[in-house]
Write a protein that holds these residues in place. Structure first.
Motif, PDB file in Angstrom:
ATOM      1  N   ASN A 125       0.861  -1.236   0.059  1.00 44.25           N
ATOM      2  CA  ASN A 125       0.127   0.069  -0.169  1.00 44.25           C
ATOM      3  C   ASN A 125       0.938   1.249   0.050  1.00 44.25           C
ATOM      4  O   ASN A 125       1.256   1.684   1.122  1.00 44.25           O
ATOM      5  N   GLN A 128       3.013   6.305  -3.334  1.00 42.86           N
ATOM      6  CA  GLN A 128       3.340   6.485  -4.956  1.00 42.86           C
ATOM      7  C   GLN A 128       4.499   5.358  -5.223  1.00 42.86           C
ATOM      8  O   GLN A 128       5.128   5.070  -4.247  1.00 42.86           O
ATOM      9  N   THR A 129       4.271   5.252  -6.204  1.00 43.84           N
ATOM     10  CA  THR A 129       5.437   3.993  -6.674  1.00 43.84           C
ATOM     11  C   THR A 129       5.487   3.894  -8.466  1.00 43.84           C
ATOM     12  O   THR A 129       4.754   4.963  -9.058  1.00 43.84           O
ATOM     13  N   VAL A 136       2.652   5.615 -10.471  1.00 46.53           N
ATOM     14  CA  VAL A 136       1.107   5.473 -10.167  1.00 46.53           C
ATOM     15  C   VAL A 136       1.136   6.038  -8.478  1.00 46.53           C
ATOM     16  O   VAL A 136       1.949   5.937  -7.729  1.00 46.53           O
ATOM     17  N   TRP A 139      -1.358   3.737  -4.660  1.00 47.87           N
ATOM     18  CA  TRP A 139      -1.266   2.078  -5.329  1.00 47.87           C
ATOM     19  C   TRP A 139      -1.708   1.006  -4.286  1.00 47.87           C
ATOM     20  O   TRP A 139      -0.859   1.404  -3.129  1.00 47.87           O
ATOM     21  N   HIS A 141      -1.714  -3.046  -4.138  1.00 46.26           N
ATOM     22  CA  HIS A 141      -1.360  -4.448  -4.737  1.00 46.26           C
ATOM     23  C   HIS A 141      -2.629  -4.730  -5.250  1.00 46.26           C
ATOM     24  O   HIS A 141      -3.684  -5.186  -4.528  1.00 46.26           O
TER      25      HIS A 141
END
Length: 216
Positions: A125, A128-129, A136, A139, A141
């Motif tokens: 969780n 930002q990634t 994204v 986000w 999973h």
């Protein structure tokens, strides 16, 4: 399931109502990481105090005396505990292994509610990634988001959701129909933009039939 009816397990919160909760997460192993999280006795005591109207049976794959060298039996035991539970509580504070994902899917096939402990900016969780070069925000999973009926920040939030489920018969719970609807959603919204998948479908008639008729 342990209870004879939904009304019995989700009744009015009467004192001593029995509830079985499966604790999914990592089992502490000799090669485990020092900073890895596990369900603790303190966690269990907290949930018992937060849900005083219920007699909770905690189904925990770490508490056992069976033969761990018998792999088929180990798998069967874990699947049995999930199947017998009224609620699955997933510890997703850290990265998890293959078993937890399988347990979550097994629960959904039997419409067993899943509460997942995945605080913001933890492994599953993130605020930002970057995925395959794409930035994204917010986000979670996809498997965690789609298989969980609730994603919570802490044990207090988890206990509140469990109480809601037990006292409100209309609380929605995902099942296999949600998984099939997600497949349909992909076909309706993204397949036309997914060039690699489109190329595979065009080159394989059997694949083409399967993707448009997944239930056959």
């Amino acid at each position: 399931m342990i209870f004879s009816s939904d009304a019995e397990i989700r009744g009015n919160g009467a004192m001593n109502t029995k509830v079985s909760i499966y604790l999914a997460g990592s089992i502490k192993k000799g090669h485990g990481k020092a900073n890895e999280s596990f369900w603790t006795e303190e966690d269990i005591l907290f949930l018992e105090k937060a849900l005083p109207d219920y007699l909770i049976s905690f189904l925990n794959p770490a508490f056992r005396s069976d033969n761990l060298s018998d792999q088929r039996s180990v798998f069967g035991r874990d699947m049995t505990q999930v199947f017998c539970s009224d609620i699955v509580f997933v510890d997703a504070r850290n990265r998890r292994g293959l078993g937890v994902g399988a347990e979550m899917m097994w629960a959904k096939l039997h419409k067993i509610p899943i509460v997942t402990l995945a605080p913001k900016d933890s492994h599953y969780n993130k605020s930002q990634t970057t995925l395959l070069g794409t930035y994204v925000e917010h986000w979670i999973h996809p498997f965690v988001e789609s298989l969980s009926d609730a994603i919570v920040e802490n044990l207090t939030e988890g206990a509140l959701w469990i109480r809601k489920f037990l006292t409100q018969p209309t609380t929605p719970v995902k099942d296999i129909s949600y998984i099939l609807s997600a497949m349909q959603y992909y076909r309706d919204t993204q397949l036309s933009h997914d060039e690699p998948m489109k190329a595979l479908i065009m080159a394989n008639e059997q694949l083409h039939q399967r993707i448009w008729e997944p239930s056959k």
